[in-house]
Design an enzyme around this catalytic site. Structure first.
Site, short mmCIF file in Angstrom:
data_model
loop_
_atom_site.label_atom_id
_atom_site.label_comp_id
_atom_site.label_asym_id
_atom_site.label_seq_id
_atom_site.Cartn_x
_atom_site.Cartn_y
_atom_site.Cartn_z
N THR A 151 -12.73 55.91 67.48
CA THR A 151 -12.26 57.04 68.29
C THR A 151 -11.54 58.04 67.40
O THR A 151 -10.80 57.64 66.49
CB THR A 151 -11.27 56.53 69.36
OG1 THR A 151 -11.95 55.65 70.25
CG2 THR A 151 -10.67 57.69 70.15
N ARG A 179 -19.62 51.13 80.61
CA ARG A 179 -18.47 50.52 79.92
C ARG A 179 -17.51 51.60 79.43
O ARG A 179 -17.90 52.67 78.98
CB ARG A 179 -18.96 49.70 78.74
CG ARG A 179 -17.83 49.10 77.87
CD ARG A 179 -17.49 49.96 76.68
NE ARG A 179 -16.51 49.32 75.78
CZ ARG A 179 -15.88 49.95 74.79
NH1 ARG A 179 -16.11 51.23 74.58
NH2 ARG A 179 -15.02 49.29 74.02
N THR A 180 -16.22 51.32 79.52
CA THR A 180 -15.22 52.18 78.90
C THR A 180 -14.20 51.31 78.21
O THR A 180 -14.00 50.15 78.56
CB THR A 180 -14.53 53.11 79.93
OG1 THR A 180 -13.80 54.12 79.24
CG2 THR A 180 -13.59 52.33 80.84
N GLY A 181 -13.57 51.88 77.19
CA GLY A 181 -12.53 51.16 76.45
C GLY A 181 -11.17 51.79 76.70
O GLY A 181 -10.87 52.28 77.78
N THR A 202 -7.35 53.70 67.92
CA THR A 202 -8.78 53.55 67.68
C THR A 202 -9.05 52.09 67.37
O THR A 202 -8.19 51.39 66.84
CB THR A 202 -9.26 54.45 66.52
OG1 THR A 202 -10.66 54.24 66.31
CG2 THR A 202 -8.52 54.15 65.23
N GLY A 205 -11.61 48.75 72.09
CA GLY A 205 -10.85 49.11 73.28
C GLY A 205 -10.52 47.96 74.19
O GLY A 205 -9.45 47.92 74.80
#
Length: 317
Positions: A151, A179-181, A202, A205
């Site tokens: 990130t 999907r998300t972190g 970063t 996640g």
């Protein structure tokens, strides 16, 4: 008042330089963060952010971004947004909304369209080739599909004393659709308070979000700790605890900046970052975890930079 800026990874450098130019002309921290991250999102050879970012398991580039204003605590975020040129700009726009300030998937993309944000196919030919190569390797070599999850995070302090933070990523390569972190989750991937400081994260996640580390770093700075001491304490104490309880741990790297322009970094891997202050030109550094739960930080070498530039632009077989 002084001004300063810090960003995650080597990829932050060019954008951070533009952000610092704005700050040197009495620009606002929020504008510096957005400008800096847009520069990263627009560059096709950074394969974990924006245009050229690596796609999910179905071949779609789904992006996450977050923004926070340290003066007002306004927060905006998008998760799983697609075909939008600059997710950070959408996240910042959403931060002005009291309701509906975090949007996901089709809702985020629709908001971008209705509010005249530029649409763009974010999947480049290069990224598609990398995706196809990885799919083949997964079958032929029985490899894990997941490879890459960096990130870009930026924390900025302007001469008026305002702090802002922003994040942007295309997320975990080959992730499951939807999907998300941590990147778009306030307190996990980013947090800022202009009376104290800000932090951005970063790494993996799924593990970073277990510790709310960005909020914890800001909280520790609020007790009087320096950014470096706060980063070291938050990151290394939690990574030890997570390894003991969960049995394994992914990559963690965090950066922080306080209201006086002091900065700090902690990581459990080799980690590069960019930083600029009123007192010095923007520069790139490399950090490593060291003994006694401290972080070793050194200037980057030209040899490393040359190898990096060659690597990210190398032909895809």
């Amino acid at each position: 008042m002084t001004y300063a800026m810090i960003g995650t990874w080597r990829m932050a450098y060019e954008g951070l330089c533009k952000g610092m130019d704005l700050l040197s002309q009495n620009g606002k921290s929020a504008d510096a963060v957005e400008t800096a991250i847009k520069e990263v999102e627009d560059y096709p050879f950074f394969k974990s952010v924006g245009y050229g970012g690596l796609p999910n398991a179905n071949g779609l580039v789904e992006m996450d971004a977050g923004f926070m204003n340290g003066d007002t605590f306004e927060v905006g975020a998008v998760m799983g947004i697609s075909d939008v040129k600059n997710p950070i700009s959408v996240a910042r726009s959403l931060s002005h909304e009291h309701y509906n300030s975090v949007l996901v998937g089709a809702g985020a993309s629709q908001y971008a369209t209705l509010n005249n944000f530029e649409r763009k196919n974010m999947l480049t030919e290069r990224a598609h080739k990398i995706w196809e190569k990885r799919r083949k390797e997964i079958v032929e070599k029985n490899l894990s599909p997941y490879d890459g999850h960096d990130t870009v995070g930026m924390v900025s302090l302007d001469a008026s004393g305002s702090l802002s933070v922003g994040t942007s990523t295309s997320g975990l390569f080959m992730k499951k659709p939807g999907r998300t972190g941590d990147t778009a989750l306030v307190g996990d991937g980013f947090y800022v308070d202009s009376e104290i400081g800000g932090a951005a994260a970063t790494g993996l996640g799924e593990d970073i979000m277990k510790g709310c580390l960005c909020y914890e770093i800001v909280r520790l700075m609020g007790t009087g700790m320096t950014p470096q001491a706060a980063c070291d304490k938050a990151v290394y104490s939690f990574t030890k605890k997570l390894k003991e309880r969960y049995g394994k741990i992914g990559e963690f790297s965090l950066v922080a900046l306080d209201k006086n322009g002091n900065w700090g970094v902690a990581t459990n891997v080799e980690f590069t970052f960019a930083v600029g202050t009123e007192a010095g030109e923007p520069a790139i550094f490399i950090a490593h975890p060291a003994a006694n739960d401290q972080t070793k930080i050194e200037p980057i070498t030209q040899e490393w930079l040359d190898a990096y530039s060659k690597r990210i632009k190398a032909p895809i077989d």
